[in-house]
Design an enzyme around this catalytic site. Structure first.
Site, PDB file in Angstrom:
ATOM      1  N   GLU A  89       0.837  -1.201   0.000  1.00 34.24           N
ATOM      2  CA  GLU A  89       0.000   0.000   0.000  1.00 34.24           C
ATOM      3  C   GLU A  89       0.873   1.254   0.000  1.00 34.24           C
ATOM      4  O   GLU A  89       1.856   1.341   0.743  1.00 34.24           O
ATOM      5  CB  GLU A  89      -0.868  -0.043   1.265  1.00 34.24           C
ATOM      6  CG  GLU A  89      -1.669   1.199   1.552  1.00 34.24           C
ATOM      7  CD  GLU A  89      -2.266   1.202   2.960  1.00 34.24           C
ATOM      8  OE1 GLU A  89      -3.140   2.034   3.207  1.00 34.24           O
ATOM      9  OE2 GLU A  89      -1.859   0.365   3.803  1.00 34.24           O
ATOM     10  N   HIS A  90       0.505   2.217  -0.829  1.00 34.42           N
ATOM     11  CA  HIS A  90       1.162   3.531  -0.777  1.00 34.42           C
ATOM     12  C   HIS A  90       0.495   4.370   0.318  1.00 34.42           C
ATOM     13  O   HIS A  90      -0.728   4.461   0.378  1.00 34.42           O
ATOM     14  CB  HIS A  90       1.026   4.256  -2.122  1.00 34.42           C
ATOM     15  CG  HIS A  90       1.522   5.669  -2.085  1.00 34.42           C
ATOM     16  ND1 HIS A  90       2.780   6.020  -2.520  1.00 34.42           N
ATOM     17  CD2 HIS A  90       0.940   6.817  -1.641  1.00 34.42           C
ATOM     18  CE1 HIS A  90       2.944   7.328  -2.357  1.00 34.42           C
ATOM     19  NE2 HIS A  90       1.842   7.834  -1.824  1.00 34.42           N
ATOM     20  N   ASP A 215      13.320  -3.434  13.985  1.00 31.42           N
ATOM     21  CA  ASP A 215      14.339  -2.514  13.446  1.00 31.42           C
ATOM     22  C   ASP A 215      13.816  -1.088  13.532  1.00 31.42           C
ATOM     23  O   ASP A 215      13.800  -0.346  12.549  1.00 31.42           O
ATOM     24  CB  ASP A 215      14.669  -2.897  11.999  1.00 31.42           C
ATOM     25  CG  ASP A 215      15.875  -2.142  11.445  1.00 31.42           C
ATOM     26  OD1 ASP A 215      16.668  -1.605  12.243  1.00 31.42           O
ATOM     27  OD2 ASP A 215      16.032  -2.096  10.207  1.00 31.42           O
TER      28      ASP A 215
END
Length: 307
Positions: A89-90, A215
């Protein structure tokens, strides 16, 4: 790339938007498709599919908790010439500022999710006539698939105890890579001392398996119109304190974030020493990714904790 995405996504139109992004591992481009705008991460390394499959599984696991926003994963696609593309998804993102405190709250909710599921399970099983609970609970440390912190794959074999999991599958694994590349005698000798001390750092500490981003440095957090968002995860079930190791190394997290987080998960006795121990993994990982400029920081922590 457009033809590949058309075929793999089943979209009649794929048009580059001109938006680009990415970091030191992969490049990224956005495309408009029949079903909306997507973001394609491209990596030409031979291990790219393994890296992206781990990221996809991480995003799916975080999404399933319904605690904090991550981009929805779509598909991992092989490139003909080697490497892979990860379509997701953008999301229109900007630097984290307004939602720093909410990020702290929601990250704590992510870390508490498995514990809360366990409490629900116990309650359901104690309820008269309920029988076996169908609440999903993870009771070990690890993950069902290899995930990559950077481009290096992490060992995620399930273990019942956190201390040997972290010592063997995180620190020892990184030090083995250091040995292969550099044959560093001082690192080898310090590790021989430090591994004997590690259990003492967890004396009296109860560690519950928590789903981690894995991370979470400043470059992997942002905000969008409705709140904070985290991305590029390297997830596994581990100690919630591990998450804060890299968060404290490169900036990007202010007082509001930490206050909100510690309101929900207060610091346990011995936190500061364990914080150093968790930073050690990331310094070693950076040494293995980017070279000997991270050697000094790695050895300093090993010396401090071996005293």
């Amino acid at each position: 790339m457009e033809a590949l995405l058309k075929r793999e996504l089943g979209s009649s139109t794929v048009r580059a938007t001109g938006h680009s992004g990415g970091g030191c591992i992969s490049e990224g481009l956005s495309y408009d498709t029949d079903s909306g705008r997507v973001f394609a991460k491209i990596n030409h390394k031979s291990e790219a599919r393994r890296m992206f499959e781990g990221e996809k599984a991480s995003l799916e696991a975080i999404l399933s908790t319904n605690t904090i926003k991550v981009p929805k994963p779509v598909k991992v696609i092989d490139l003909e010439g080697g490497g892979a593309v990860f379509v997701l998804e953008h999301v229109d993102m900007r630097s984290l500022s307004r939602y720093s405190a909410r990020l702290g709250e929601q990250l704590a909710d992510l870390h508490l999710h498995n514990k809360r599921q366990k409490e629900k399970q116990i309650k359901a099983e104690q309820t008269v006539g309920k029988g076996q609970s169908d609440v999903q609970v993870v009771d070990k440390f690890g993950f069902h698939i290899s995930t990559c912190c950077g481009y290096l794959p992490q060992l995620n074999d399930w273990q019942a105890d956190w201390v040997p999991f972290y010592a063997q599958q995180r620190l020892q694994h990184q030090l083995r890579l250091v040995e292969q590349s550099y044959g560093d005698r001082e690192a080898r000798e310090l590790w021989a001392q430090l591994q004997l001390k590690i259990p003492q750092l967890f004396a009296g500490t109860e560690v519950e398996p928590a789903l981690l981003h894995g991370d979470l440095w400043g470059g992997n957090v942002a905000e969008y119109s409705d709140g904070p968002i985290i991305f590029d995860p390297a997830s596994f079930y581990g100690h919630s304190e591990f998450e804060l190791g890299i968060a404290g190394m490169f900036g990007g997290f202010g007082k509001q974030f930490y206050n909100a987080y510690y309101d929900k998960i207060p610091k346990a006795p011995g936190f500061e020493k364990r914080h150093q121990l968790y930073q050690l993994f990331h310094y070693l990982n950076h040494w293995n990714h980017f070279g000997s400029s991270y050697r000094g920081s790695s050895l300093r922590i090993m010396k401090d904790l071996s005293k």
